[in-house]
Design an enzyme around this catalytic site. Sequence first.
Site, short mmCIF file in Angstrom:
data_model
loop_
_atom_site.label_atom_id
_atom_site.label_comp_id
_atom_site.label_asym_id
_atom_site.label_seq_id
_atom_site.Cartn_x
_atom_site.Cartn_y
_atom_site.Cartn_z
N CYS A 35 5.01 0.77 8.48
CA CYS A 35 3.89 0.29 9.31
C CYS A 35 4.24 -1.04 9.99
O CYS A 35 3.75 -1.34 11.07
CB CYS A 35 2.61 0.16 8.48
SG CYS A 35 2.79 -0.92 7.04
N HIS A 70 -0.64 -3.54 4.16
CA HIS A 70 -0.51 -2.54 5.22
C HIS A 70 -0.75 -3.21 6.57
O HIS A 70 -1.67 -4.02 6.71
CB HIS A 70 -1.54 -1.43 4.98
CG HIS A 70 -1.50 -0.35 6.03
ND1 HIS A 70 -0.36 0.40 6.28
CD2 HIS A 70 -2.46 0.10 6.89
CE1 HIS A 70 -0.62 1.26 7.26
NE2 HIS A 70 -1.88 1.10 7.65
#
EC number: 3.4.19.12
Length: 353
Positions: free
Chosen positions: A13, A307
């Site tokens: 990510c 994240h």
Amino acid sequence: VGLRGLINLGNTCFMNCIVQALTHTPLLRDFFLSDRHKCEMQSPSSCLVCEMSTLFQEFYSGHRSPHIPYRLLHLVWTHARHLAGYEQQDAHEFLIAALDVLHRHCKGDDNGKKANNPNHCNCIIDQIFTGGLQSDVTCQVCHGVSTTIDPFWDISLDLPGSSTPFWPLSPGSDGSVVNGESHVSGTTTLTDCLRRFTRPEHLGSSAKIKCSGCHSYQESTKQLTMKKLPIVACFHLKRFEHSAKLRRKITTYVSFPLELDMTPFMASSKESRMNGQYQQPTDSLNNDNKYSLFAVVNHQGTLESGHYTSFIRQHKDQWFKCDDAIITKASIKDVLDSEGYLLFYHKQFLEYE
């Protein structure tokens, strides 16, 4: 067109959010979609610029299915070995590594060759992202000034809550509006961080410099200002603190504006500074220094397990949230309420839809 998710290839990510920001950088998009990269590498398959070119074509092809950026990941691992492996990496580190490799692989381009100054490259990366940071060191005895100018691709800003002492909040922290940011009392703004970054700093007796005027070691003050602004200004909010004693994430909310005027932080505005507080000059209508926000990278979670997602602007006020393969419509409020880790601003007068 241009909205496309990216498959997460296992903790990637950090790469996907930066790719979204780069593919929505107007001048970079124009460069790649007009096929202006002429590769001169021995094997084009190892050229990151060629791969980015392919990526842009994929993004703007009209296909809706998420793209699998495995070749990009492989090339990044090849050319930036410190990012190799499937551990979670830092998005800011990835941005700088990607710009560095792109810049090195652009050197064969006609534009890269045209630069007369050997230290200055005129490749598309430098044209868009490189600014000049002026450092003025002033002797406290004779007031002689020694000036150096260094190129930069981004500006890293300290935050309140870090172990570095934070400088006073802005004059507007009483609820007024400064630089388009509405101040809630006690809220830190991007302008506060920039004001702190460009304030004069006393270097102290342990860091004396040899003054060319006094011909001896003297105490001095140092001040950073912007000598040349880049077309795209990238601000890195230093949320991850690594020191001998602690490793932690700083979650302080920093409000940032949709439109930013960098005039107060220019070297040319330095003369209008009084005791570190900026006095607005009458000619503040200089549009060259005005920027619009077009991408924000956010980090959720802790240092160990987090994240990355990004917000990108598609048209004037159309925002989308990119969370790996999933893209959803976002409101301006969603964008401005987000924590903010990397902020991308584009010069207004060069923007066009």
